[in-house]
Design a protein around this motif. Sequence first.
Motif, PDB file in Angstrom:
ATOM      1  N   GLY A   3     -40.486 -18.657  16.349  1.00 35.65           N
ATOM      2  CA  GLY A   3     -40.944 -18.268  17.769  1.00 35.65           C
ATOM      3  C   GLY A   3     -42.664 -18.121  17.767  1.00 35.65           C
ATOM      4  O   GLY A   3     -43.057 -17.870  18.920  1.00 35.65           O
ATOM      5  N   ALA A  56     -40.499 -14.117  22.337  1.00 37.67           N
ATOM      6  CA  ALA A  56     -40.240 -15.111  21.527  1.00 37.67           C
ATOM      7  C   ALA A  56     -39.545 -14.786  20.300  1.00 37.67           C
ATOM      8  O   ALA A  56     -39.260 -15.578  19.555  1.00 37.67           O
ATOM      9  CB  ALA A  56     -41.721 -15.813  21.085  1.00 37.67           C
ATOM     10  N   ASN A  57     -38.906 -13.380  20.613  1.00 35.65           N
ATOM     11  CA  ASN A  57     -38.035 -12.994  19.543  1.00 35.65           C
ATOM     12  C   ASN A  57     -38.495 -12.889  18.188  1.00 35.65           C
ATOM     13  O   ASN A  57     -38.002 -13.078  17.269  1.00 35.65           O
ATOM     14  CB  ASN A  57     -36.470 -13.708  19.524  1.00 35.65           C
ATOM     15  CG  ASN A  57     -35.793 -13.666  20.681  1.00 35.65           C
ATOM     16  OD1 ASN A  57     -35.628 -12.562  21.151  1.00 35.65           O
ATOM     17  ND2 ASN A  57     -35.238 -14.792  21.277  1.00 35.65           N
ATOM     18  N   VAL A  58     -39.737 -12.742  18.162  1.00 33.36           N
ATOM     19  CA  VAL A  58     -40.567 -12.310  17.080  1.00 33.36           C
ATOM     20  C   VAL A  58     -40.793 -10.861  16.683  1.00 33.36           C
ATOM     21  O   VAL A  58     -41.513 -10.237  17.416  1.00 33.36           O
ATOM     22  CB  VAL A  58     -42.083 -13.123  16.810  1.00 33.36           C
ATOM     23  CG1 VAL A  58     -42.763 -12.624  15.664  1.00 33.36           C
ATOM     24  CG2 VAL A  58     -41.717 -14.571  17.056  1.00 33.36           C
ATOM     25  N   GLN A  59     -40.284 -10.559  15.611  1.00 34.71           N
ATOM     26  CA  GLN A  59     -40.286  -8.996  15.479  1.00 34.71           C
ATOM     27  C   GLN A  59     -41.679  -8.518  14.806  1.00 34.71           C
ATOM     28  O   GLN A  59     -42.422  -9.662  14.421  1.00 34.71           O
ATOM     29  CB  GLN A  59     -39.084  -8.415  14.687  1.00 34.71           C
ATOM     30  CG  GLN A  59     -39.285  -8.809  13.169  1.00 34.71           C
ATOM     31  CD  GLN A  59     -38.254  -8.134  12.315  1.00 34.71           C
ATOM     32  OE1 GLN A  59     -37.019  -8.392  12.536  1.00 34.71           O
ATOM     33  NE2 GLN A  59     -38.411  -7.126  11.550  1.00 34.71           N
ATOM     34  N   PRO A  78     -42.167 -10.058  21.887  1.00 37.20           N
ATOM     35  CA  PRO A  78     -40.898  -9.914  22.192  1.00 37.20           C
ATOM     36  C   PRO A  78     -40.367 -11.079  23.021  1.00 37.20           C
ATOM     37  O   PRO A  78     -39.179 -11.227  22.845  1.00 37.20           O
ATOM     38  CB  PRO A  78     -41.144  -8.818  23.129  1.00 37.20           C
ATOM     39  CG  PRO A  78     -42.368  -8.111  22.543  1.00 37.20           C
ATOM     40  CD  PRO A  78     -43.216  -9.275  22.279  1.00 37.20           C
ATOM     41  N   ASN A 102     -36.334 -17.428  10.598  1.00 40.44           N
ATOM     42  CA  ASN A 102     -35.805 -17.098  11.910  1.00 40.44           C
ATOM     43  C   ASN A 102     -37.167 -16.283  12.702  1.00 40.44           C
ATOM     44  O   ASN A 102     -37.058 -16.696  14.033  1.00 40.44           O
ATOM     45  CB  ASN A 102     -34.610 -16.033  11.983  1.00 40.44           C
ATOM     46  CG  ASN A 102     -33.324 -16.720  11.448  1.00 40.44           C
ATOM     47  OD1 ASN A 102     -33.102 -17.861  11.797  1.00 40.44           O
ATOM     48  ND2 ASN A 102     -32.475 -15.983  10.838  1.00 40.44           N
ATOM     49  N   ILE A 103     -37.899 -15.427  12.044  1.00 34.11           N
ATOM     50  CA  ILE A 103     -38.992 -15.057  12.820  1.00 34.11           C
ATOM     51  C   ILE A 103     -39.932 -16.000  13.009  1.00 34.11           C
ATOM     52  O   ILE A 103     -40.669 -15.807  14.196  1.00 34.11           O
ATOM     53  CB  ILE A 103     -39.624 -13.742  11.897  1.00 34.11           C
ATOM     54  CG1 ILE A 103     -38.558 -12.655  11.780  1.00 34.11           C
ATOM     55  CG2 ILE A 103     -40.692 -13.114  12.280  1.00 34.11           C
ATOM     56  CD1 ILE A 103     -38.779 -11.477  10.492  1.00 34.11           C
TER      57      ILE A 103
END
Length: 171
Positions: A155, A99-102, A97, A151-152
């Motif tokens: 991070g 690092a904006n990694v889902q 979360p 995008n994933i």
Amino acid sequence: QVCASCHGPRGDSISPGFPKIGGQRAEYLESQMKAFRDRTRADPMAQAYMWGMTSQLGDDMIKKLAAFYSSQKPAQGRAGDPKLVQAGKAIYEGGIPGANVQACATCHGKNAEGSAAFPRLAGQHSEYLVKQLVLFKDSLRQGGSALIMHNISTGISFEQMQAVAAYLMSK
């Protein structure tokens, strides 16, 4: 026979340079072969191998190959370093979360089984998975879900990639 020389007779590649494709979803395999053929999936290995291999395949042959490989038994996982596997499982299931990694499970499934649009990752070579994540992160893989994965993966650190890959190889 041509496919088997790299991917194994039943899609069970023994070389980490080539993905295990046995048990992969037919729709996914079909879309990837068409993307290789149409040169819309671009990464160094695609350009070196798959563009040429798929250039002469018609839609009917692609459909037959996808049906054959999807009907094969998926690769069995191999045990890895327990600490690395546990760290990878946490990332796979919960993301990173800060690092904006889902969570990987969001698209690839709770058990890494994949879907029509996203590949099965369970049992895959860890080296292959890390290589693909690096290609996504560095924008060296184009086409399909490359922008989403770029995008994933932006991070995630190399060590975290290794942990996720170790977890997936163990499934």
